[in-house]
Design an enzyme around this catalytic site. Structure first.
Site, short mmCIF file in Angstrom:
data_model
loop_
_atom_site.label_atom_id
_atom_site.label_comp_id
_atom_site.label_asym_id
_atom_site.label_seq_id
_atom_site.Cartn_x
_atom_site.Cartn_y
_atom_site.Cartn_z
N LYS A 70 -4.62 -29.38 10.01
CA LYS A 70 -5.16 -29.59 11.36
C LYS A 70 -5.47 -28.23 12.02
O LYS A 70 -6.56 -28.04 12.56
CB LYS A 70 -4.17 -30.40 12.22
N ARG A 223 -0.19 -27.48 2.33
CA ARG A 223 0.80 -26.49 2.75
C ARG A 223 1.96 -26.45 1.75
O ARG A 223 2.47 -25.40 1.40
CB ARG A 223 1.33 -26.81 4.16
#
Ligand code: ADE
Length: 338
Positions: A70, A223
């Site tokens: 995001k 991630r």
């Protein structure tokens, strides 16, 4: 220096700072952003259209589990628009002057990224409404009977809000976003490409089978993929491996208690508690959170989404349930149906 401006500097990050760990591997433009094809298409069209009209991009709300990109997408949008991105997070906007300071210092068409936007307090949220809608801040001047509202114009800007809990956003705030997009867990092929790209940036010699093994074990999350890759790199350098093969990845990630499907110790602890303590469920979220010593929001927004997506866990009106696939993954026998 004025202490309030020092605080502001701390809250606000932007491109141009020394890159952090995660920052060095982030894609910078839409063409380098792998996966999330629908999101890229929607935002690509919106960027091209607003650029051609010379307008600011409409406000964007990005929601979905943590680690899916995001913040990266907010930075990419700013890059594509040719503007700066100011980064902050809702808990840093405690006092009205925090958000006012940010808004009045924006340059035309800049991107303001607010992470965890569902945690904005009421005052900050109400300051944002006219800012988002009419590029104006309504300030109350004076007290009591002499109090008056003064409007302060600000430049047109784009708010990019991010949240792991779209349902926790108030409706008036949600309604003010022109683009609302959910980020999904990544496909295996995309994850493999992300791992190969990161390996290139880290100058690692990673076999394609090894990249696939990292991709399989990263819970669908870039991630985590990048984090696992760094742990694999540690093991490779300590053991003196120049080339990294699938076996080394397997050994390194087993050492870090990440299993072949990407479940980590927290995931297995949750499923094990459900199986051993509650016959596989159904069992309520709060009961599980208390049993694990975890906060129920973390359980719901960080741990559960991947287990649900993998079909290892199910949400039912009566509580959470371990599925047949979940039982099998933990090596439990199938449940006999009466
Ligand atoms: N690194 C982290 N996320 C990425 C993505 N979506 N595309 C390319 N590299 C990434």
């Amino acid at each position: 220096m004025d202490p309030s401006s020092a605080a502001e500097e701390q809250q606000v990050g932007e491109r141009g700072e020394p890159p952090g760990r995660e920052d060095s591997l982030r894609p910078r433009c839409l063409a380098d952003y792998i996966g999330q094809s629908e999101l890229k298409q929607v935002l690509g069209i919106a960027v091209a259209a607003t650029r051609s009209r010379g307008e600011p991009l409409d406000h964007v709300l990005l929601h979905g589990p943590p680690g899916l990109g995001k913040t990266t997408m907010a930075l990419v949008l700013a890059e594509e628009l040719g503007v700066r991105c100011r980064i902050t997070s809702a808990p840093a906007l405690e006092r009205p002057r925090d958000i006012i300071g940010l808004l009045v210092n924006l340059q035309a068409h800049e991107v303001l990224f607010i992470d965890e936007i569902h945690r904005l307090n009421r005052v900050a949220e109400e300051l944002l409404y006219p800012a988002m809608e009419d590029y104006r801040i309504d300030l109350t001047v004076g007290k009591g009977t002499t109090a008056r509202t003064r409007s302060l114009p600000i430049v047109p800007f784009t708010l990019v809000g991010a949240t792991t809990r779209a349902g926790a956003l108030s409706w008036p705030l949600r309604d003010r976003f022109g683009l609302i997009q959910r980020l999904e867990f990544y496909e295996l092929d995309d994850l493999r490409a992300i791992v190969e790209r990161a390996a290139g940036l880290l100058r690692l010699q990673l076999d394609s089978e090894a990249a696939l093994e990292v991709a399989r074990r990263c819970r669908g999350t870039p991630r985590i993929a990048n984090r696992l890759l760094r742990r694999v790199r540690d093991v490779a350098s300590v053991r003196g491996h120049e080339r990294i093969g699938a076996e080394l990845v397997e050994a390194a990630l087993t050492l870090h208690r990440v299993d072949g499907r990407g479940l980590d110790a927290s995931d297995r602890r949750l499923l094990t508690l459900m199986l051993e303590g509650y016959g596989g469920g159904p069992v309520g979220l709060e009961t599980l959170a208390a049993g694990l010593g975890e906060d129920s929001t973390t359980l719901e927004t960080v741990i559960e989404p991947f287990l649900l997506q993998q079909g290892l866990l199910q949400r039912t009106p009566r509580g959470r349930l371990v599925t047949a696939a979940g039982r099998a993954h933990l090596g439990w026998p199938a449940q006999l149906v009466a």
